[in-house]
Design a protein around this motif. Structure first.
Motif, mmCIF file in Angstrom:
data_model
loop_
_atom_site.group_PDB
_atom_site.id
_atom_site.type_symbol
_atom_site.label_atom_id
_atom_site.label_comp_id
_atom_site.label_asym_id
_atom_site.label_seq_id
_atom_site.Cartn_x
_atom_site.Cartn_y
_atom_site.Cartn_z
ATOM 1 N N CYS A 9 0.832 -1.210 0.000
ATOM 2 C CA CYS A 9 0.000 0.000 0.000
ATOM 3 C C CYS A 9 0.869 1.264 0.000
ATOM 4 O O CYS A 9 2.004 1.269 0.464
ATOM 5 N N SER A 10 0.319 2.322 -0.576
ATOM 6 C CA SER A 10 0.981 3.635 -0.651
ATOM 7 C C SER A 10 2.307 3.580 -1.408
ATOM 8 O O SER A 10 3.263 4.271 -1.061
ATOM 9 N N GLN A 11 2.343 2.776 -2.470
ATOM 10 C CA GLN A 11 3.527 2.718 -3.323
ATOM 11 C C GLN A 11 3.296 3.366 -4.686
ATOM 12 O O GLN A 11 4.110 3.220 -5.589
ATOM 13 N N GLY A 12 2.189 4.059 -4.846
ATOM 14 C CA GLY A 12 1.955 4.802 -6.079
ATOM 15 C C GLY A 12 1.388 3.969 -7.217
ATOM 16 O O GLY A 12 1.558 4.324 -8.393
ATOM 17 N N LYS A 13 0.703 2.869 -6.897
ATOM 18 C CA LYS A 13 0.149 2.020 -7.959
ATOM 19 C C LYS A 13 -0.917 2.755 -8.776
ATOM 20 O O LYS A 13 -0.899 2.725 -10.005
ATOM 21 N N SER A 14 -1.848 3.409 -8.090
ATOM 22 C CA SER A 14 -2.926 4.111 -8.797
ATOM 23 C C SER A 14 -2.380 5.262 -9.630
ATOM 24 O O SER A 14 -2.830 5.498 -10.759
ATOM 25 N N THR A 15 -1.397 5.978 -9.087
ATOM 26 C CA THR A 15 -0.771 7.074 -9.833
ATOM 27 C C THR A 15 -0.082 6.544 -11.080
ATOM 28 O O THR A 15 -0.175 7.143 -12.162
ATOM 29 N N LEU A 16 0.598 5.407 -10.948
ATOM 30 C CA LEU A 16 1.274 4.812 -12.093
ATOM 31 C C LEU A 16 0.270 4.438 -13.180
ATOM 32 O O LEU A 16 0.521 4.654 -14.372
ATOM 33 N N ILE A 17 -0.860 3.885 -12.789
ATOM 34 C CA ILE A 17 -1.861 3.504 -13.781
ATOM 35 C C ILE A 17 -2.412 4.736 -14.489
ATOM 36 O O ILE A 17 -2.622 4.726 -15.718
ATOM 37 N N GLU A 18 -2.638 5.817 -13.760
ATOM 38 C CA GLU A 18 -3.098 7.057 -14.392
ATOM 39 C C GLU A 18 -2.082 7.547 -15.424
ATOM 40 O O GLU A 18 -2.449 7.933 -16.541
ATOM 41 N N ASP A 19 -0.812 7.525 -15.057
ATOM 42 C CA ASP A 19 0.246 7.950 -15.984
ATOM 43 C C ASP A 19 0.353 6.988 -17.169
ATOM 44 O O ASP A 19 0.577 7.406 -18.314
ATOM 45 N N PHE A 20 0.197 5.708 -16.882
ATOM 46 C CA PHE A 20 0.275 4.686 -17.927
ATOM 47 C C PHE A 20 -0.805 4.908 -18.987
ATOM 48 O O PHE A 20 -0.532 4.857 -20.201
ATOM 49 N N LEU A 21 -2.025 5.170 -18.553
ATOM 50 C CA LEU A 21 -3.145 5.327 -19.493
ATOM 51 C C LEU A 21 -2.992 6.594 -20.337
ATOM 52 O O LEU A 21 -3.505 6.648 -21.468
ATOM 53 N N LYS A 22 -2.301 7.589 -19.813
ATOM 54 C CA LYS A 22 -2.021 8.782 -20.621
ATOM 55 C C LYS A 22 -1.007 8.461 -21.712
ATOM 56 O O LYS A 22 -1.096 8.970 -22.824
ATOM 57 N N GLU A 23 -0.050 7.597 -21.376
ATOM 58 C CA GLU A 23 0.997 7.230 -22.332
ATOM 59 C C GLU A 23 0.500 6.203 -23.346
ATOM 60 O O GLU A 23 0.870 6.239 -24.519
ATOM 61 N N TRP A 24 -0.352 5.282 -22.881
ATOM 62 C CA TRP A 24 -0.884 4.224 -23.746
ATOM 63 C C TRP A 24 -2.415 4.247 -23.677
ATOM 64 O O TRP A 24 -3.035 3.416 -22.977
ATOM 65 N N PRO A 25 -3.054 5.187 -24.367
ATOM 66 C CA PRO A 25 -4.519 5.325 -24.300
ATOM 67 C C PRO A 25 -5.285 4.158 -24.928
ATOM 68 O O PRO A 25 -6.509 4.084 -24.778
ATOM 69 N N ASN A 26 -4.567 3.266 -25.625
ATOM 70 C CA ASN A 26 -5.225 2.088 -26.183
ATOM 71 C C ASN A 26 -5.471 1.011 -25.127
ATOM 72 O O ASN A 26 -6.078 -0.022 -25.418
ATOM 73 N N TYR A 27 -5.022 1.263 -23.901
ATOM 74 C CA TYR A 27 -5.268 0.346 -22.787
ATOM 75 C C TYR A 27 -6.474 0.817 -21.982
ATOM 76 O O TYR A 27 -6.866 1.989 -22.042
ATOM 77 N N GLU A 28 -7.030 -0.092 -21.221
ATOM 78 C CA GLU A 28 -8.119 0.240 -20.317
ATOM 79 C C GLU A 28 -7.844 -0.380 -18.956
ATOM 80 O O GLU A 28 -7.018 -1.289 -18.836
ATOM 81 N N THR A 29 -8.521 0.119 -17.949
ATOM 82 C CA THR A 29 -8.447 -0.464 -16.612
ATOM 83 C C THR A 29 -9.868 -0.658 -16.109
ATOM 84 O O THR A 29 -10.750 0.151 -16.434
ATOM 85 N N PRO A 30 -10.149 -1.756 -15.412
ATOM 86 C CA PRO A 30 -11.520 -2.000 -14.937
ATOM 87 C C PRO A 30 -12.047 -0.832 -14.113
ATOM 88 O O PRO A 30 -11.368 -0.330 -13.222
ATOM 89 N N LYS A 31 -13.261 -0.395 -14.446
ATOM 90 C CA LYS A 31 -13.866 0.723 -13.709
ATOM 91 C C LYS A 31 -14.364 0.273 -12.336
ATOM 92 O O LYS A 31 -14.355 1.031 -11.380
ATOM 93 N N LYS A 32 -14.814 -0.981 -12.248
ATOM 94 C CA LYS A 32 -15.287 -1.507 -10.965
ATOM 95 C C LYS A 32 -14.417 -2.693 -10.573
ATOM 96 O O LYS A 32 -14.173 -3.590 -11.358
ATOM 97 N N THR A 33 -13.938 -2.670 -9.338
ATOM 98 C CA THR A 33 -13.138 -3.764 -8.806
ATOM 99 C C THR A 33 -13.681 -4.139 -7.435
ATOM 100 O O THR A 33 -14.715 -3.625 -7.004
ATOM 101 N N TYR A 34 -12.961 -5.010 -6.745
ATOM 102 C CA TYR A 34 -13.388 -5.394 -5.389
ATOM 103 C C TYR A 34 -13.456 -4.188 -4.463
ATOM 104 O O TYR A 34 -14.194 -4.204 -3.472
#
Length: 217
Positions: A9-34
């Motif tokens: 926890c608190s290792q910047g996973k969500s921030t990394l995914i936000e940055d990732f999707l800006k760099e690779w907009p052809n990817y998606e991430t599940p909108k609903k999770t556990y």
């Protein structure tokens, strides 16, 4: 490409995914999770029932995507396994030998639905700078437990070593396991590291596709 971002926890996973999707907009991430139904009984307050529900939720989501899909997950089966093992070592009620064995068996099979795991470890060489609003807010509420973070990270480091050195791993099938790649540095540096791996994989696919098309003209 099916990608999972793993780390304590608190290792910047969500921030990394936000940055990732800006760099690779052809990817998606599940909108609903556990996390959509999970409330306060997670992390140190987890239970056997919560761990099992989370794992099954992850498996259901993984099975929705095939090899041709471009998807990135915030956390995955290894994160679940790490918390289950932590709960077992800390004698959380009902998290016993049988439950650990059952959980790890499911984790091992579910990892076959992931192509790359990018793991963000805690490291002294390139520590994370905790300056995000989310982190500061959680710290103020007393939701950040540094000892807990380190304990989970140590378990994840052990699974990474298991991936590297153990052909009889209980976590990974040696004939069908994802790549596990460690990421370090600031957010922008992590994206640059991902490019070293992801762009190469895309280029390989493009070469394959071009060759296939030429042979079928």
């Amino acid at each position: 490409m099916r990608i999972c971002i793993t780390g304590t926890c608190s290792q910047g996973k969500s921030t990394l995914i936000e940055d990732f999707l800006k760099e690779w907009p052809n990817y998606e991430t599940p909108k609903k999770t556990y996390r959509s139904w999970l409330k306060d009984n997670h992390s140190k307050k987890t239970t056997k029932d919560v761990q099992w529900k989370i794992l099954n939720s992850m498996v259901d989501e993984l099975q929705r995507h095939g090899k041709g899909d471009n998807v990135i997950y915030d956390g995955g089966p290894l994160d679940n396994a790490a918390l289950t093992l932590w709960a077992y070592s800390n004698k959380v009620e009902e998290v016993d030998d049988d439950f650990v064995k059952k959980s790890i068996s499911v984790v091992r099979e579910s990892l076959k639905f992931i192509d790359i795991i990018f793991y963000i470890p805690i490291t002294r060489v390139s520590p994370l700078e905790y300056d995000t609003e989310d982190f500061l807010r959680d710290k103020e509420k007393g939701l950040v437990d540094e000892n807990f973070r380190v304990e989970i990270d140590n378990i994840l480091k052990a699974t990474k070593k298991d991936w590297d050195t153990n052909p009889e791993s209980k976590f990974f099938d040696p004939h069908d396991k994802p790549a596990v790649i460690e990421l370090f540095g600031k957010p922008e540096e992590r994206i640059q590291m991902i490019k070293l791996y992801l762009d190469v994989e895309i280029e390989k696919f493009d070469v394959f596709l071009s060759g296939w098309q030429d042979s079928n003209l």
